[in-house]
Structures are given as structure tokens and as C-alpha cells.
Design a protein around this motif. Structure first.
Motif, PDB file in Angstrom:
ATOM      1  N   GLY A 309      39.158  44.065  46.817  1.00 51.81           N
ATOM      2  CA  GLY A 309      39.689  43.320  47.947  1.00 51.81           C
ATOM      3  C   GLY A 309      41.146  42.949  47.796  1.00 51.81           C
ATOM      4  O   GLY A 309      41.992  43.742  47.371  1.00 51.81           O
ATOM      5  N   GLN A 310      41.453  41.691  48.104  1.00 48.15           N
ATOM      6  CA  GLN A 310      42.821  41.198  48.070  1.00 48.15           C
ATOM      7  C   GLN A 310      43.401  41.226  46.657  1.00 48.15           C
ATOM      8  O   GLN A 310      44.613  41.399  46.480  1.00 48.15           O
ATOM      9  CB  GLN A 310      42.849  39.761  48.618  1.00 48.15           C
ATOM     10  N   VAL A 311      42.542  41.093  45.657  1.00 41.98           N
ATOM     11  CA  VAL A 311      43.009  41.092  44.267  1.00 41.98           C
ATOM     12  C   VAL A 311      43.680  42.417  43.920  1.00 41.98           C
ATOM     13  O   VAL A 311      44.667  42.460  43.190  1.00 41.98           O
ATOM     14  CB  VAL A 311      41.830  40.826  43.307  1.00 41.98           C
ATOM     15  N   LYS A 313      45.443  44.356  45.880  1.00 38.35           N
ATOM     16  CA  LYS A 313      46.799  44.347  46.432  1.00 38.35           C
ATOM     17  C   LYS A 313      47.749  43.517  45.573  1.00 38.35           C
ATOM     18  O   LYS A 313      48.919  43.865  45.398  1.00 38.35           O
ATOM     19  CB  LYS A 313      46.773  43.804  47.862  1.00 38.35           C
ATOM     20  N   GLU A 314      47.247  42.409  45.037  1.00 37.16           N
ATOM     21  CA  GLU A 314      48.089  41.558  44.201  1.00 37.16           C
ATOM     22  C   GLU A 314      48.425  42.230  42.871  1.00 37.16           C
ATOM     23  O   GLU A 314      49.554  42.156  42.390  1.00 37.16           O
ATOM     24  CB  GLU A 314      47.376  40.229  43.945  1.00 37.16           C
ATOM     25  N   ASP A 327      41.882  34.402  40.697  1.00 38.39           N
ATOM     26  CA  ASP A 327      42.040  34.622  42.132  1.00 38.39           C
ATOM     27  C   ASP A 327      41.268  33.542  42.885  1.00 38.39           C
ATOM     28  O   ASP A 327      40.602  32.685  42.293  1.00 38.39           O
ATOM     29  CB  ASP A 327      41.557  36.019  42.525  1.00 38.39           C
ATOM     30  N   GLN A 328      41.345  33.581  44.200  1.00 38.53           N
ATOM     31  CA  GLN A 328      40.746  32.521  45.006  1.00 38.53           C
ATOM     32  C   GLN A 328      39.240  32.426  44.823  1.00 38.53           C
ATOM     33  O   GLN A 328      38.664  31.332  44.814  1.00 38.53           O
ATOM     34  CB  GLN A 328      41.084  32.748  46.492  1.00 38.53           C
ATOM     35  N   GLU A 329      38.582  33.575  44.668  1.00 39.12           N
ATOM     36  CA  GLU A 329      37.128  33.557  44.476  1.00 39.12           C
ATOM     37  C   GLU A 329      36.776  32.879  43.153  1.00 39.12           C
ATOM     38  O   GLU A 329      35.828  32.079  43.078  1.00 39.12           O
ATOM     39  CB  GLU A 329      36.576  34.987  44.497  1.00 39.12           C
TER      40      GLU A 329
END
Length: 627
Positions: A309-311, A313-314, A327-329
Motif C-alpha cells: 500500500g502506501q508504505v 510509495k514511501e 507506518d500509520q498501521e
């Protein structure tokens, strides 16, 4: 009747070795074909084919052998490196030829292909500098260590790359990785063998191991496993930064051209298609492993802990940090766990009472094992770590809940510890009690290190089992037990010294755990700044008496060392111990060849005072030493 063979031998190198060492071992009724890289299309031998060829030539020959259904045997060649492992070829030509001639029937063998090229060893995808050590199967320890040092200097410039995987059964995986190793048989690579483990039987599947570290520390862990003594991970377990795909074929693609290597030869392509052809070859050998039935083969995709997911991209847009940032999760998951741990549950209250009773009994009994048991049993670490997170993120609810739970635990400890003290007719300060009466700056150091470990273990589920060790290291309950004993004895010095040690542990853990959570990415600095300053203020305040105590300890140790084994007027000083008092208290054993009179002991005392430069109280034990 002698069996006839077609022998393909390498004519590009000096063939004297073949003529002298290999040819005499083969049957006379053989057909000899000198191979110089020419096309063998259309060659349909009626007899089995034996090859004396290197890896490069075998990669050209094997697709033809597969298409033409040759029965093929392999004779060791000077340029054969990976084929030895791929087909279990004996190292000695005589053993290999004996094995071939003894084979009455050919053994089916699979063939691994990458973008239509034969793979004898491994396919490496990704950063070639990082993945190179995994490709070197037989490197020396010095070579491994050298690679580690060179790679360490380049880690700060390293980024993960995005990859998409599509397996035979249409399973899709989108992640970011530093590198990927694909092999047919896990034992063909030291890296995959230690990740997946060796297999006793062959399957018509490939094994893709994905290296996806989120920090430099995880990369170093991977590299160190190449240098330290070999370790095979337990089957079924993988480190957080590794994934494993087992399938018949896989397609790997990226956002741009994919860098990869086949048996160490570099390639570039839009995608990497790796597959295994089932029973592609008929190998003349009795040493090949047994094959697993294709009906028993199952596809396995173990990538749950890899970035997604977003991780992803980071990770592909920034260099690897020193340690993994949450990460946020992960922040949400850890925060919810700490919120639960901050509650004063029934289990917390019961364990708190049992722990303080056990610790108090252990202190009276002067028993270290009992006290250690109380340390492990005590649940105090959980609300303290939760308090650290609340202070870091300026979360009032979490701070209030954690502080309330902690306060209840302290009150319960002091109450039940005092009650047990009043019921126990013992009034001696033994070694376990006295050890907790004079905290120094060293105890603050222990608390800080333990706080770092506690925060890290709380944020990483795979090391949460280490919290028991943290609890033993920081020892929260025994100081409370000694404080309760001080209340029961109505002794201010016992209570104040032990409670100062408890507060040292508390503030040290809170500061260190908060700072660790900050470094791990659980809060932005602008939000954490106020809480860190407040925690640091408490640490500075409590460090003042600890600093004076440490200075006194150093002075005592230096004085004791200055007097150790000293000889004064024929008297030897042994077992010197010094305690800060007014005047300073010196305990010593005096050894001499005859009994000592009071005047001689006074002379020794005077000499000690001269050396220390101050008056002392002397407790002297005399002993006669006969030689």
C-alpha cells in the motif's frame, strides 16, 4: 553387450586432460563429437549422450536435450561450477562415470528457465551490490566480511524498488524490495537455504525469496547472517523483512526496466519470467533426489509482513533510515495495545499484590531467585510504557489512565508490603535489602537502557518475549518492597533510599521509552517536544542525589583500592570495605604472624587515617598467618 554412448566434449580448451583422464574411463564403443559452440539442432542420437562441458555450454545444450528427449549424463569439467549442485554430479570423473554407467534407467529432472534461458543456479533481481553476497555460494569468511564492510558504507544511499509479482495461480503481490533471489532447489544458494531450509525431495516449483528491509539495521542483520556462523531459520518462520513465494512460475515486473542476473550474468528487461519445466530432462544418474508428484505440489505465498500500500510509495522515494520507522498501521496497532495495557484490570491488580508479597518474602529471606520471580510476575512495566507513549504524543487520556494504574500499583505494593512486614518478626538489613538503599547514576543508566528495550519490544511483536528480560534488568518491584519494609520498620533511611531507586527506574524508563518511540516514528517531533522536555527535567532533578551518591561510591572504591593488600608495620590489610559515614567507616581484616595488641591496631588505624587524609571508624578483625 557394451552400451554405446554419444560423447560431447569441449574442443575449445586443451583436450589433453580429456584424452588422458576421461576417455580411458569410457567404453570403447562410443561416438565422439567435438563441441565448439556449433548448432546441434537436428541431432537425434539413438544412444544416450554424455557431456564433458562447462556451465556456459550446458546452458546451450540442455534446451536441445529437453526438446529431443535425450538421455543425458554429466562428466565433471574444469568450467563446471553450478551444474554440480543442479544435478548432484560427483566431483571425481571416475565416480561420475561409474554413476552414469550404473544407471539402467534415466531419472526425470526439472529445468528452470528465466526469459527462455536455462538457469543452473540462481536468478537475482534488484540491487546487484546488495544481492551479490547471496549469489556467492562458496565464498570464504574473509570475502564475506569484506563484502559486509563495503556494503555498509553504501547503505545510506540505498532505496527499495517497487515490484509486482504474478504467480502461476494468478496470485498478485505488490511490494517494495531491495532484492529477490529465485532458485529451483533452496539448497542451491546459501542464502535461500538459510531462509527456506533444505528439501529432501525435488518439486517442479521455484522458490523466490524477497528481501524487503525497511531500515539499515535490518539490512545489516541480513548481511551479518552471511558472515556469522551459518544459521538455518526454523521451518515456517521468517524475519519481518523476508518473504517467500513457492510456485511453478512467476512474473516479476517493476516501474522501469528490471535489473537482474542469471547465474551471475547481468541482464535488463521489462519483466522477468521464471518457470520450471516439469520432467524436462532424462538424467543418467542414481544420485538425483526423489521427485514429488505434481499432484502433491502446492503454491505458497508468504508475504504478509512485506511492505504494501502506501508504505511502498514511501519506501521507494527515500533512503533507508537507520532503524525502521513505523507506518500509520503500526502506530495504530501499537497505540491500541498500549491503551489496553494502561488499564487497571483485575489481572493487573492480582498480579501486583502477588508480586509484592513474593518480593517482600524474597527480601526477608535474602533469596535472589525469589526476587527475580517477583520481577517477572510484576505487571508494572506495561503502564509505564503506556505512560511513555502518552507523554510522547501528548495524549491526555492515555497519560491519565496510565498514571492512575501506576499509582494504584504503587499504593497496593506499599500497603501489602508494609502489612507483611508488620507480621514478620525480622529487623535485619541483609544484603538484598541493603543493595537497594543507595542508588547511583549507574542505576539511572540501567533504567534508560531498559526503557529503550521495553519500547522497542512493545513496538515489535516478534521481540515482545524479551519483555521478561527487561523486567528483570530494571527491577521495579523489589525497590517498592524495600520501601514497604522501611515503612513497616518506621525507618526513614530504608524507605527513602529504596523509593529513590524506584523513582529513578520510573523516570529513566519514561524518558528512554519516549525517545525510542520518537526515533521509531510513532510521533512527529513538534508534538513530542513538550513531553520529552518534561521527562528530561524530572531525570535531571533525580540525577542530582544520584550524582552525589555515585561520587561517594567512587571515593569509597578508590580508598578501598588504595588500602587493598597494604602492609603496615608487618600487618597485611585484607578484605577492605569502606562505607561513607561521619567519620568514614572502614572494615578490614588484619593478617600478621602473631597476635596483635591494641597499640598495634591503633598504629594501623593512624596509618590508614594518614593515607586517607581524614579520621575513620575502624572495624578490625585480626587473623594469624603461619608460614
Amino acid at each position: 553387450m557394451t552400451k554405446k554412448y554419444l560423447v560431447l566434449y569441449d574442443a575449445k580448451i586443451d583436450s589433453s586432460a580429456f584424452e588422458q583422464e576421461i576417455k580411458p574411463l569410457l567404453p570403447d564403443a562410443c561416438e565422439w563429437v567435438a563441441y565448439q559452440g556449433q548448432s546441434l539442432e537436428g541431432l537425434s542420437p539413438s544412444s544416450p549422450v554424455l557431456t564433458w562441458l562447462g556451465d556456459e555450454d550446458l546452458c546451450q545444450i540442455l534446451p536441445i536435450a529437453s526438446a529431443e528427449k535425450w538421455q543425458i549424463g554429466f562428466i565433471p569439467h574444469p568450467e563446471m561450477v553450478r551444474a554440480y549442485r543442479a544435478f548432484f554430479i560427483p566431483q571425481k570423473p571416475s565416480d561420475a562415470i561409474e554413476d552414469i554407467l550404473a544407471a539402467t534407467d534415466a531419472t526425470p529432472a526439472d529445468l528452470m528457465l528465466c526469459n527462455h534461458e536455462v538457469v543452473l543456479g540462481t536468478v537475482m533481481i534488484g540491487n546487484p551490490d546488495i544481492m551479490k553476497p547471496a549469489a556467492l555460494v562458496d565464498e570464504s569468511l574473509w570475502c564475506k566480511f569484506k563484502n559486509l564492510m563495503l556494503l555498509t558504507f553504501n547503505l545510506k544511499k540505498t532505496c527499495l524498488l517497487p515490484y509486482q509479482f504474478l504467480t502461476k495461480k494468478e496470485n498478485q503481490v505488490n511490494t517494495a524490495a531491495l532484492g529477490i533471489t529465485i532458485v529451483y532447489r533452496p539448497g542451491n544458494s546459501e542464502f535461500t537455504k538459510r531462509v527456506v531450509g533444505e528439501t529432501e525431495k525435488d518439486e517442479a516449483t521455484l522458490n523466490a525469496v524477497i528481501l524487503a528491509p525497511r531500515s539499515i539495521s535490518e539490512v545489516l542483520h541480513f548481511l551479518l547472517t552471511r558472515v556469522l556462523p551459518k544459521k538455518v531459520f526454523a521451518k515456517g518462520t521468517l524475519p519481518n523483512y523476508l518473504g517467500h513465494i513457492k510456485t511453478e512460475s512467476v512474473k516479476v515486473s517493476g516501474n522501469d526496466l528490471v535489473d537482474f542476473s542469471i547465474d551471475g550474468v547481468a541482464h535488463h528487461a521489462e519483466s522477468v519470467n521464471v518457470s520450471v519445466e516439469n520432467d524436462a530432462l532424462q538424467v543418467l544418474s542414481k544420485t538425483m533426489p526423489e521427485k514429488v508428484s505434481s499432484q502433491d505440489q502446492k503454491e505458497s505465498v508468504r508475504v504478509d509482513r512485506l511492505p504494501k500500500g502506501q508504505v511502498v510509495k514511501e519506501l521507494v522515494t527515500q533512503h533507508l533510515p537507520l532503524i525502521h520507522h513505523a507506518d500509520q498501521e503500526e502506530v495504530k496497532e501499537v497505540f491500541m495495545t498500549l491503551r489496553e495495557n494502561a488499564q487497571a484490570s483485575e489481572a493487573y491488580l492480582v498480579l501486583m499484590v502477588l508480586a509484592i508479597l513474593l518480593a517482600t518474602v524474597g527480601l526477608f529471606a535474602n533469596s535472589s531467585p525469589v526476587i527475580i520471580g517477583a520481577m517477572i510476575l510484576a505487571p508494572l512495566m506495561s503502564p509505564i510504557v503506556s505512560l511513555s507513549m502518552g507523554v510522547l504524543r501528548q495524549n491526555g487520556d492515555l497519560v491519565a489512565t496510565s498514571a492512575k494504574t501506576l499509582f494504584i500499583g504503587i499504593v497496593l505494593s506499599l500497603f501489602f508490603g508494609t502489612l507483611l512486614t508488620l507480621l514478620t518478626p525480622l529487623y535485619t538489613v541483609n544484603s538484598e535489602i541493603s543493595a537497594r538503599l543507595s542508588p547511583t547514576i549507574l542505576d539511572l543508566g540501567v533504567a534508560i537502557i531498559s526503557g529503550i528495550a521495553a519500547a522497542y519490544a512493545s513496538a515489535r511483536s516478534e521481540v515482545a518475549k524479551s519483555l521478561a528480560g527487561v523486567a528483570i534488568a530494571v527491577a521495579l518491584v523489589p525497590p517498592l518492597g524495600v520501601s514497604a519494609i522501611g515503612i513497616g520498620w518506621w525507618d526513614w533511611n530504608v524507605f527513602s533510599g529504596a523509593f529513590l531507586l524506584f523513582m529513578t527506574n520510573l523516570v529513566g524508563i519514561v524518558l528512554a521509552a519516549s525517545a525510542t518511540f520518537l526515533v521509531m516514528g510513532f510521533s512527529p517531533f513538534h508534538l513530542a517536544k513538550k513531553g520529552l522536555v518534561l521527562s528530561l527535567t524530572f531525570v535531571v532533578i533525580i540525577s542530582i542525589p544520584l550524582g552525589f551518591a555515585f561520587k561517594s561510591l567512587v571515593t569509597e572504591q578508590r580508598a578501598a583500592m588504595a588500602l587493598k593488600d597494604l602492609t603496615i608495620e608487618g600487618v597485611v590489610l585484607k578484605d577492605v570495605s569502606i562505607r561513607n559515614d561521619d567519620p568514614i567507616y572502614v572494615s578490614v581484616k588484619l593478617l600478621s604472624e602473631h597476635g596483635l595488641k591494641s597499640e598495634q591496631i591503633n598504629a594501623v588505624k593512624s596509618q590508614i587515617e594518614t593515607r586517607l587524609g581524614e579520621s575513620i571508624q575502624l572495624e578490625a578483625t585480626t587473623a594469624i598467618l603461619k608460614k
